[in-house]
Scaffold this motif. Sequence first.
Motif, PDB file in Angstrom:
ATOM      1  N   ALA A 212     -20.461  58.535  80.175  1.00  9.71           N
ATOM      2  CA  ALA A 212     -19.329  59.022  79.380  1.00  9.71           C
ATOM      3  C   ALA A 212     -18.045  59.032  80.204  1.00  9.71           C
ATOM      4  N   GLU A 213     -18.139  59.481  81.447  1.00  7.13           N
ATOM      5  CA  GLU A 213     -16.961  59.519  82.306  1.00  7.13           C
ATOM      6  C   GLU A 213     -16.484  58.112  82.647  1.00  7.13           C
ATOM      7  N   TYR A 214     -17.415  57.229  82.860  1.00  6.81           N
ATOM      8  CA  TYR A 214     -17.077  55.808  83.122  1.00  6.81           C
ATOM      9  C   TYR A 214     -16.280  55.231  81.956  1.00  6.81           C
ATOM     10  N   CYS A 215     -16.754  55.457  80.748  1.00  2.72           N
ATOM     11  CA  CYS A 215     -16.050  54.948  79.564  1.00  2.72           C
ATOM     12  C   CYS A 215     -14.683  55.623  79.420  1.00  2.72           C
ATOM     13  N   ARG A 216     -14.650  56.927  79.740  1.00  2.00           N
ATOM     14  CA  ARG A 216     -13.375  57.638  79.640  1.00  2.00           C
ATOM     15  C   ARG A 216     -12.368  57.059  80.617  1.00  2.00           C
ATOM     16  N   GLN A 217     -12.805  56.721  81.809  1.00  4.80           N
ATOM     17  CA  GLN A 217     -11.912  56.149  82.810  1.00  4.80           C
ATOM     18  C   GLN A 217     -11.255  54.862  82.309  1.00  4.80           C
ATOM     19  N   LEU A 218     -11.967  54.138  81.456  1.00  3.21           N
ATOM     20  CA  LEU A 218     -11.476  52.853  80.952  1.00  3.21           C
ATOM     21  C   LEU A 218     -10.919  52.963  79.531  1.00  3.21           C
ATOM     22  N   ASP A 219     -10.895  54.173  79.004  1.00  9.05           N
ATOM     23  CA  ASP A 219     -10.424  54.418  77.639  1.00  9.05           C
ATOM     24  C   ASP A 219     -11.217  53.581  76.632  1.00  9.05           C
ATOM     25  N   LEU A 220     -12.526  53.526  76.844  1.00  4.68           N
ATOM     26  CA  LEU A 220     -13.435  52.845  75.928  1.00  4.68           C
ATOM     27  C   LEU A 220     -14.388  53.870  75.326  1.00  4.68           C
ATOM     28  N   GLY A 221     -14.980  53.523  74.202  1.00  4.02           N
ATOM     29  CA  GLY A 221     -15.946  54.408  73.596  1.00  4.02           C
ATOM     30  C   GLY A 221     -17.264  54.401  74.363  1.00  4.02           C
ATOM     31  N   GLN A 222     -17.984  55.518  74.278  1.00  6.21           N
ATOM     32  CA  GLN A 222     -19.328  55.562  74.861  1.00  6.21           C
ATOM     33  C   GLN A 222     -20.319  55.126  73.794  1.00  6.21           C
ATOM     34  N   PRO A 223     -21.116  54.114  74.078  1.00  3.56           N
ATOM     35  CA  PRO A 223     -22.060  53.636  73.060  1.00  3.56           C
ATOM     36  C   PRO A 223     -23.188  54.640  72.853  1.00  3.56           C
ATOM     37  N   PRO A 224     -23.757  54.695  71.664  1.00  2.00           N
ATOM     38  CA  PRO A 224     -24.876  55.617  71.423  1.00  2.00           C
ATOM     39  C   PRO A 224     -26.132  55.202  72.182  1.00  2.00           C
ATOM     40  N   ILE A 225     -26.247  53.920  72.475  1.00  2.00           N
ATOM     41  CA  ILE A 225     -27.398  53.403  73.222  1.00  2.00           C
ATOM     42  C   ILE A 225     -26.993  52.063  73.826  1.00  2.00           C
ATOM     43  N   THR A 226     -27.745  51.609  74.779  1.00  2.00           N
ATOM     44  CA  THR A 226     -27.469  50.352  75.475  1.00  2.00           C
ATOM     45  C   THR A 226     -27.325  49.179  74.499  1.00  2.00           C
ATOM     46  N   TRP A 227     -26.349  48.325  74.738  1.00  2.00           N
ATOM     47  CA  TRP A 227     -26.174  47.150  73.875  1.00  2.00           C
ATOM     48  C   TRP A 227     -26.300  45.833  74.642  1.00  2.00           C
ATOM     49  N   HIS A 228     -27.055  45.852  75.749  1.00  2.00           N
ATOM     50  CA  HIS A 228     -27.296  44.618  76.501  1.00  2.00           C
ATOM     51  C   HIS A 228     -27.780  43.473  75.615  1.00  2.00           C
ATOM     52  N   VAL A 229     -28.677  43.770  74.706  1.00  2.00           N
ATOM     53  CA  VAL A 229     -29.251  42.712  73.864  1.00  2.00           C
ATOM     54  C   VAL A 229     -28.921  42.904  72.385  1.00  2.00           C
ATOM     55  N   ALA A 230     -28.048  43.827  72.074  1.00  2.00           N
ATOM     56  CA  ALA A 230     -27.578  44.027  70.695  1.00  2.00           C
ATOM     57  C   ALA A 230     -26.150  43.499  70.629  1.00  2.00           C
ATOM     58  N   ARG A 231     -25.999  42.232  70.324  1.00  2.00           N
ATOM     59  CA  ARG A 231     -24.712  41.542  70.491  1.00  2.00           C
ATOM     60  C   ARG A 231     -23.909  41.437  69.196  1.00  2.00           C
ATOM     61  N   ASP A 232     -24.233  42.251  68.216  1.00  2.00           N
ATOM     62  CA  ASP A 232     -23.539  42.145  66.934  1.00  2.00           C
ATOM     63  C   ASP A 232     -22.044  42.408  67.050  1.00  2.00           C
ATOM     64  N   GLY A 233     -21.656  43.309  67.959  1.00  2.00           N
ATOM     65  CA  GLY A 233     -20.228  43.609  68.097  1.00  2.00           C
ATOM     66  C   GLY A 233     -19.435  42.419  68.599  1.00  2.00           C
ATOM     67  N   ILE A 234     -19.954  41.738  69.610  1.00  2.00           N
ATOM     68  CA  ILE A 234     -19.256  40.558  70.124  1.00  2.00           C
ATOM     69  C   ILE A 234     -19.282  39.440  69.095  1.00  2.00           C
TER      70      ILE A 234
END
Length: 450
Positions: A212-234
Motif C-alpha cells: 500500500a505504501e509503495y503504491c502511495r509513493q507512486l500515486d497509484l492504486g493498490q490492487p486487491p490481489i496480484t495481477w501478474h497473470v491477470a492482464r485484462d487491464g492492459i
Amino acid sequence: MASTVFDSLLFRDMFGTAAMRALFADEALVGRYLEAEAALARAQAVVGVVPAAAAEAIDKAAKTIQIDYERLRHETENVGYPILPLVHQLSEAAGEAGGYVHWGATTQDIMDTANVLQIRAALELVDADIEALRVILAKLARRYRDTPMAGRTHLQQALPVTFGYKVAVWLSSLDRHAERLAELRKRVLFGEFSGAAGTLASIGEGGLEMQAEYCRQLDLGQPPITWHVARDGIAETVTFLGLLTGSLAKIATDVMLMMATEFGEVSEPFAPGRGASSTMPQKRNPISCELILASAKAVRQHVATMLDGMVHDFERATGPWHLEWLAVPESFILTASALANARFMLDGLVVHEARMLANLGITHGLIVAEAVMMAAAPVLGRQHAHDVVYAACRTAIEDGEPLAEVLKRDAELVKALGGAQAIDQACDPTNYLGLSGPMTDRVIGDRGHA
C-alpha cells in the motif's frame, strides 16, 4: 540506422508524435524502472523494513545514476529481462545501501509498475487530444447545424441531413471515449508489488501494508490481489485505443470520401505542397485521412495481439507477457499520430456549402421521395402512397425528369397533397431535414459557443 516508421527520420512524425515517443523511449522506460525501485525503497523505509539512510541512498542513486546502456543491453539479452541487470548497476551506485535494492520484489513487479506509469502519462496525452477534438467538433457542429447536405446510405443518396448533424454524430463517439477513459483509469492504474509467485511470501507479515505504501509513493492504486497473470487491464487499455482510433478512422473515411472530386463537399486544410502529386499538379490528396486510417488499422491488429496475450499460464507466463512490450508502445504512438492528424484536419477543415447544396439537387428530387410518400400517406394510406411515389420515381429516373413534374401529373397525388405547390414544397430537400438540428443541439449542449 532506423528500421521502423516509429524511429525513422522520414516517417516518425507521420506515424507518431515526439511527445508520445518520448514517453516510451528506452531512457524513459529505464527511468520508470528506477522510479519504481526508488519508491519501493522509500516505502520499505516507511514501514521499517529498510533503514531510512539506505532508502535515501537508493533514492538518490536512482535519480543520479549514469546508466551504462551497452552493459544493460548485453546483460538484458543474456538474462531475458532488464531488471536484474539494472539492479546490478543501481546497487553499485547506491554503495553500501545497494544490498537493500529490489528488496522482496520480482522482475515483473518493477516492469509492470513502470509500464503503468508510462500508460498513465500516455493517457494524459490522449485525454488532452480527445478534449481538444471535442471542442473542435462542437464548434463545427454548431456552425453548420443548419447546412443541408445529402445523407448517404450504401454510398447512395438517402435523405437530406445537415453537416452539423454529421459532425455531431462524430462528436458523440468522442464524448463516449472521454467517459471510457475516465473509467479505464480506475481499472488500470494499479501498482504491482507481490513477489515471485504473487503471494508476498518474501515479505510475509506486513506485506500488504508495504504494498500500500509503495503504491502511495507512486500515486497509484493498490490492487486487491496480484495481477501478474491477470492482464485484462492492459488489454483493455489497448482495446480502448482501438475503439478511439476506430472512431477517428470513421471520421477520416467520411472526410476522404467527401473530398472526392465527384463530391467536393469538404477539403483538408491547405498547406503548400501538402498532398501534392509528383506528376499531377492539380492533386490535393487527403493525407491526414490516409495517415489516420493507416494508424487505426495497425492499432486494431495490436488489439487482437493483446487479447491473445491475456492467456497466461499459471502464476507466471511463458511468453504472452512479452507481447505487451511490442503492442503497448506502438499502439500509443500510432494513436497519437491519429489524434494529431485528426486535430490538424478538423481544425482547418474547409466546408464547401454550395457544393453540398448542389449535390442535394443531382437526383432532381428523388432524395425526398420519402417526404412525398409520408405527406400523402394520411390520405392514401402508407402502402398505397409508397406504390404511387415508387412508380413516379421509376418514371423520373427513366425519363430524366424532375420528380416534382412527374408527381404533378398524378391527379390522385396532387389532390392528396393539396395542390401542385405542396408537391414543390415536399420535393425541396431543405424542407425534409428531420430533427437534424435538435439532435445536433442535444450533443453540443452548452459547448461550441467560443
